[in-house]
Design a protein around this motif. Structure first.
Motif, PDB file in Angstrom:
ATOM      1  N   LEU A 147       0.814  -1.213   0.000  1.00 18.34           N
ATOM      2  CA  LEU A 147       0.000   0.000   0.000  1.00 18.34           C
ATOM      3  C   LEU A 147       0.850   1.267   0.000  1.00 18.34           C
ATOM      4  N   ASP A 162      -4.265   8.729  -1.176  1.00 16.37           N
ATOM      5  CA  ASP A 162      -5.475   9.043  -1.931  1.00 16.37           C
ATOM      6  C   ASP A 162      -5.733   8.014  -3.038  1.00 16.37           C
ATOM      7  N   GLY A 163      -5.436   6.776  -2.760  1.00 21.49           N
ATOM      8  CA  GLY A 163      -5.709   5.696  -3.704  1.00 21.49           C
ATOM      9  C   GLY A 163      -4.650   5.496  -4.776  1.00 21.49           C
ATOM     10  N   ALA A 196      -3.705  -0.068   6.896  1.00 23.85           N
ATOM     11  CA  ALA A 196      -4.177  -0.147   5.505  1.00 23.85           C
ATOM     12  C   ALA A 196      -5.056   1.048   5.148  1.00 23.85           C
ATOM     13  N   VAL A 197      -6.026   1.348   5.997  1.00 25.73           N
ATOM     14  CA  VAL A 197      -6.916   2.477   5.715  1.00 25.73           C
ATOM     15  C   VAL A 197      -6.128   3.783   5.748  1.00 25.73           C
ATOM     16  N   ASP A 218      -4.081   4.095   2.481  1.00 24.08           N
ATOM     17  CA  ASP A 218      -4.957   4.333   1.321  1.00 24.08           C
ATOM     18  C   ASP A 218      -5.404   5.789   1.279  1.00 24.08           C
ATOM     19  N   ARG A 219      -5.641   6.368   2.455  1.00 28.26           N
ATOM     20  CA  ARG A 219      -6.062   7.774   2.494  1.00 28.26           C
ATOM     21  C   ARG A 219      -4.880   8.723   2.343  1.00 28.26           C
TER      22      ARG A 219
END
Lengths: 192, 192
Positions: free
Chosen positions: A33, A150-151, A142-143, A146-147
């Motif tokens: 990630l 920004d993907g 993980a979250v 991802d933020r």
């Protein structure tokens, strides 16, 4: 990811045996990630070996380090420190600010293992809760990543991979990467 | 979350002992990130107990079930089935469509444990890769749920909680919830 100031993930605390799998998952999640590097406690030898092995097969760049100096790594970090904890500020109230800061400064993400001392809370620029509920340090990491990215981390490529998975609606499609060529290869077994 | 068609998470496969912690983290992540229910294999007794215990203390509604009928649960699901696998389609290419579908239909998210048979790939409406890299089923579930709910899960409240964590910039603030009143309580120990 290489286009930004560095993002490193520090696993704070590790109990050999009991934590091997969780620490390995912290490392693999960091790699997949978008982080550039993971730092493990010195006693996390098996987890470090597994993450290096995966990086060798599926590509990098991604560094795996072990250190006896967890606290010094945090205190001397040349950027901002984000400590993920269920007691922290809500992710959704600070993620914009952290994302903006990361345009200029390297980010160290501290992921707790067993007990995290108060010093870490005080040394962190942000204590952040990915929810204020008890769940999983791997899920929180993980979250957060991802933020933070920004993907964009989902689009990242890997260099020097021996194999690559081609996304498929159904089934498993794995390609062996040889000398820059792509040779079709069967997925090993039925495993996931 | 209660305002939508149901989202349930199915843990496919569990090895008692070795997988206890990962299966527990799957369950806790499902609860914290907005799913309504988790289904474990029948042999995941300890993980089920831990997730129920956390739900009792930190609130719900959230159901924990064990089943001997993993395949039948997937085949008979009255909605759509999303199987998370590193071999699947890229999350970023299907998440809009899944989010739209979820406005009308319940979603079953299947999270692999050990070997996942080809039948599951075929029964799924989507096989989805949260990256096509090897990492962690817990990390994949977390990113998937955060995108399915578009971040709204971070705002969800809990009913019948015995205690609640109040977000803080520094330190730990835990409130005991008694008969609808809020009494201040000290966090237990220094643990995370």
């Amino acid at each position: 990811m290489q286009s930004h100031p560095e993002v490193a993930v520090l696993r704070y605390g590790h109990r050999p045996g009991r934590d091997d799998r969780m620490t390995t998952h912290v490392g693999l999640t960091a790699r997949a990630l978008g982080a550039d590097r993971v730092l493990f406690p010195d006693n996390a030898t098996q987890a470090a070996e597994t993450v290096r092995d995966i990086t060798g097969r599926f590509g990098g760049p991604f560094d795996v380090e072990r250190t006896t100096e967890l606290n010094a790594t945090i205190e001397d970090w040349p950027g901002v420190v984000v400590h993920l904890t269920m007691y922290g500020e809500q992710l959704q109230s600070v993620d914009d600010e952290i994302r903006t800061t990361h345009r200029e400064e390297p980010v160290l993400v501290v992921v707790g293992g067993e007990k995290v001392p108060g010093d870490v809370y005080e040394a962190a620029d942000w204590n952040v809760g990915v929810t204020n509920q008890p769940h999983s340090e791997v899920a929180g990491l993980a979250v957060f990543l991802d933020r933070l990215f920004d993907g964009r981390e989902l689009e990242q490529g890997y260099e020097n991979a021996e194999r690559r998975v081609i996304p498929e609606e159904l089934g498993k499609h794995v390609v062996d990467v040889e000398d820059g060529d792509h040779a079709e290869g069967a997925a090993a077994g039925d495993g996931d």
